[in-house]
Design a protein around this motif. Structure first.
Motif, PDB file in Angstrom:
ATOM      1  N   PHE A   1      -9.787   6.833  11.283  1.00  0.00           N
ATOM      2  CA  PHE A   1     -10.334   5.495  11.481  1.00  0.00           C
ATOM      3  C   PHE A   1     -10.639   5.231  12.961  1.00  0.00           C
ATOM      4  O   PHE A   1     -11.664   4.627  13.289  1.00  0.00           O
ATOM      5  CB  PHE A   1      -9.366   4.451  10.925  1.00  0.00           C
ATOM      6  N   CYS A   2      -9.780   5.687  13.852  1.00  0.00           N
ATOM      7  CA  CYS A   2     -10.036   5.538  15.291  1.00  0.00           C
ATOM      8  C   CYS A   2     -11.280   6.303  15.716  1.00  0.00           C
ATOM      9  O   CYS A   2     -12.078   5.812  16.520  1.00  0.00           O
ATOM     10  CB  CYS A   2      -8.837   6.024  16.096  1.00  0.00           C
ATOM     11  N   LEU A   3     -11.437   7.493  15.193  1.00  0.00           N
ATOM     12  CA  LEU A   3     -12.638   8.268  15.516  1.00  0.00           C
ATOM     13  C   LEU A   3     -13.895   7.614  14.969  1.00  0.00           C
ATOM     14  O   LEU A   3     -14.948   7.637  15.611  1.00  0.00           O
ATOM     15  CB  LEU A   3     -12.508   9.693  14.988  1.00  0.00           C
ATOM     16  N   PHE A   4     -13.793   7.025  13.797  1.00  0.00           N
ATOM     17  CA  PHE A   4     -14.941   6.312  13.239  1.00  0.00           C
ATOM     18  C   PHE A   4     -15.346   5.145  14.136  1.00  0.00           C
ATOM     19  O   PHE A   4     -16.530   4.983  14.468  1.00  0.00           O
ATOM     20  CB  PHE A   4     -14.601   5.815  11.836  1.00  0.00           C
ATOM     21  N   LEU A   5     -14.389   4.338  14.563  1.00  0.00           N
ATOM     22  CA  LEU A   5     -14.711   3.216  15.451  1.00  0.00           C
ATOM     23  C   LEU A   5     -15.222   3.696  16.803  1.00  0.00           C
ATOM     24  O   LEU A   5     -16.151   3.116  17.369  1.00  0.00           O
ATOM     25  CB  LEU A   5     -13.478   2.327  15.644  1.00  0.00           C
ATOM     26  N   SER A   6     -14.640   4.758  17.305  1.00  0.00           N
ATOM     27  CA  SER A   6     -15.081   5.292  18.601  1.00  0.00           C
ATOM     28  C   SER A   6     -16.493   5.856  18.518  1.00  0.00           C
ATOM     29  O   SER A   6     -17.286   5.691  19.449  1.00  0.00           O
ATOM     30  CB  SER A   6     -14.114   6.364  19.079  1.00  0.00           C
TER      31      SER A   6
ATOM     32  N   SER B   1       2.090  12.906   6.351  1.00  0.00           N
ATOM     33  CA  SER B   1       1.137  12.876   7.474  1.00  0.00           C
ATOM     34  C   SER B   1      -0.099  12.025   7.184  1.00  0.00           C
ATOM     35  O   SER B   1      -0.989  11.944   8.024  1.00  0.00           O
ATOM     36  CB  SER B   1       0.714  14.296   7.818  1.00  0.00           C
ATOM     37  N   GLU B   2      -0.159  11.406   6.031  1.00  0.00           N
ATOM     38  CA  GLU B   2      -1.367  10.661   5.640  1.00  0.00           C
ATOM     39  C   GLU B   2      -1.646   9.493   6.581  1.00  0.00           C
ATOM     40  O   GLU B   2      -2.797   9.248   6.947  1.00  0.00           O
ATOM     41  CB  GLU B   2      -1.216  10.156   4.210  1.00  0.00           C
ATOM     42  N   TYR B   3      -0.613   8.760   6.976  1.00  0.00           N
ATOM     43  CA  TYR B   3      -0.812   7.618   7.868  1.00  0.00           C
ATOM     44  C   TYR B   3      -1.375   8.062   9.214  1.00  0.00           C
ATOM     45  O   TYR B   3      -2.297   7.445   9.746  1.00  0.00           O
ATOM     46  CB  TYR B   3       0.509   6.870   8.069  1.00  0.00           C
ATOM     47  N   PHE B   4      -0.853   9.159   9.753  1.00  0.00           N
ATOM     48  CA  PHE B   4      -1.339   9.656  11.045  1.00  0.00           C
ATOM     49  C   PHE B   4      -2.803  10.072  10.961  1.00  0.00           C
ATOM     50  O   PHE B   4      -3.623   9.679  11.795  1.00  0.00           O
ATOM     51  CB  PHE B   4      -0.483  10.817  11.522  1.00  0.00           C
TER      52      PHE B   4
ATOM     53  N   ILE C   1       0.861  -1.177   0.000  1.00  0.00           N
ATOM     54  CA  ILE C   1       0.000   0.000   0.000  1.00  0.00           C
ATOM     55  C   ILE C   1       0.896   1.225   0.000  1.00  0.00           C
ATOM     56  O   ILE C   1       1.937   1.236   0.663  1.00  0.00           O
ATOM     57  CB  ILE C   1      -0.916  -0.004   1.241  1.00  0.00           C
ATOM     58  N   ILE C   2       0.483   2.250  -0.709  1.00  0.00           N
ATOM     59  CA  ILE C   2       1.299   3.456  -0.787  1.00  0.00           C
ATOM     60  C   ILE C   2       0.645   4.586   0.010  1.00  0.00           C
ATOM     61  O   ILE C   2      -0.564   4.592   0.258  1.00  0.00           O
ATOM     62  CB  ILE C   2       1.516   3.907  -2.245  1.00  0.00           C
TER      63      ILE C   2
END
Length: 190
Positions: A72-77, A63-66, A57-58
């Motif tokens: 994604f964490c906010l979505f799950l939360s 800062s894209e990974y952060f 995966i590219i």
């Protein structure tokens, strides 16, 4: 007059405690999700690892990974927060309800929870089958003037995943609310 004011103040205080508990739960859930984000990525990308022998995966930005991890964490939360706030509102409203209303809310809540679990498992298969369709276009294309190479970008995968997931999740909730309203309108008209 002051007696009513004290009752209302007591209820708002209780609501404040429920919402404060939900907020603390949301913060801790976000922190825990961020701590285990690599495991969550591995879980969500496992079908792609199994489908392709050579898979990578590219990222196109430093800062894209952060930001993707945070998103994604906010979505799950928020997904967990929805159930938490629903339960807190149920606890707040329980003393005011009749027994059959409590039973209806418990039954409907269980039904919605099982429906969401079912659609979550269904959506994982559905989303990845759609994503595999898009992956067939991956590769290099050569034209007269330039070479074009299409690769998987993790941001696109998770944006697509969350978009489809939110669409189905909101659809389930709206359908449930419509049935619930129709049920009470029929009950009132009798």
């Amino acid at each position: 007059m002051s007696n009513i004011y004290l009752y209302i103040k007591k209820y708002f205080k209780e609501l404040f405690y429920y919402f404060f508990y939900c907020f603390i739960n949301f913060v801790f859930t976000t922190i825990i999700n961020y701590y285990y984000i690599d495991d969550l990525y591995n879980y969500l990308l496992k079908p792609l690892y199994l489908h392709y022998q050579y898979f990578y995966i590219i990222y196109t930005n430093i800062s894209e990974y952060f930001f993707l991890s945070l998103y994604f964490c906010l979505f799950l939360s928020l997904f967990i927060f929805f159930f938490n706030i629903s339960f807190c509102l149920y606890l707040f409203c329980t003393p005011f309800l009749y027994k059959y209303e409590k039973f209806l809310i418990k039954f409907n809540s269980l039904f919605v929870f099982l429906l969401i679990l079912f659609f979550t498992s269904f959506l994982n298969d559905f989303i990845y089958s759609l994503w595999f369709f898009f992956l067939y276009f991956e590769g290099s294309f050569i034209s007269k003037n330039f070479d074009l190479f299409l690769e998987i970008k993790l941001t696109d995968l998770f944006t697509f995943y969350i978009l489809i997931y939110n669409f189905f999740f909101i659809s389930i909730i709206l359908i449930f609310i419509n049935f619930y309203i129709l049920f009470y309108i029929k009950k009132i008209n009798r």
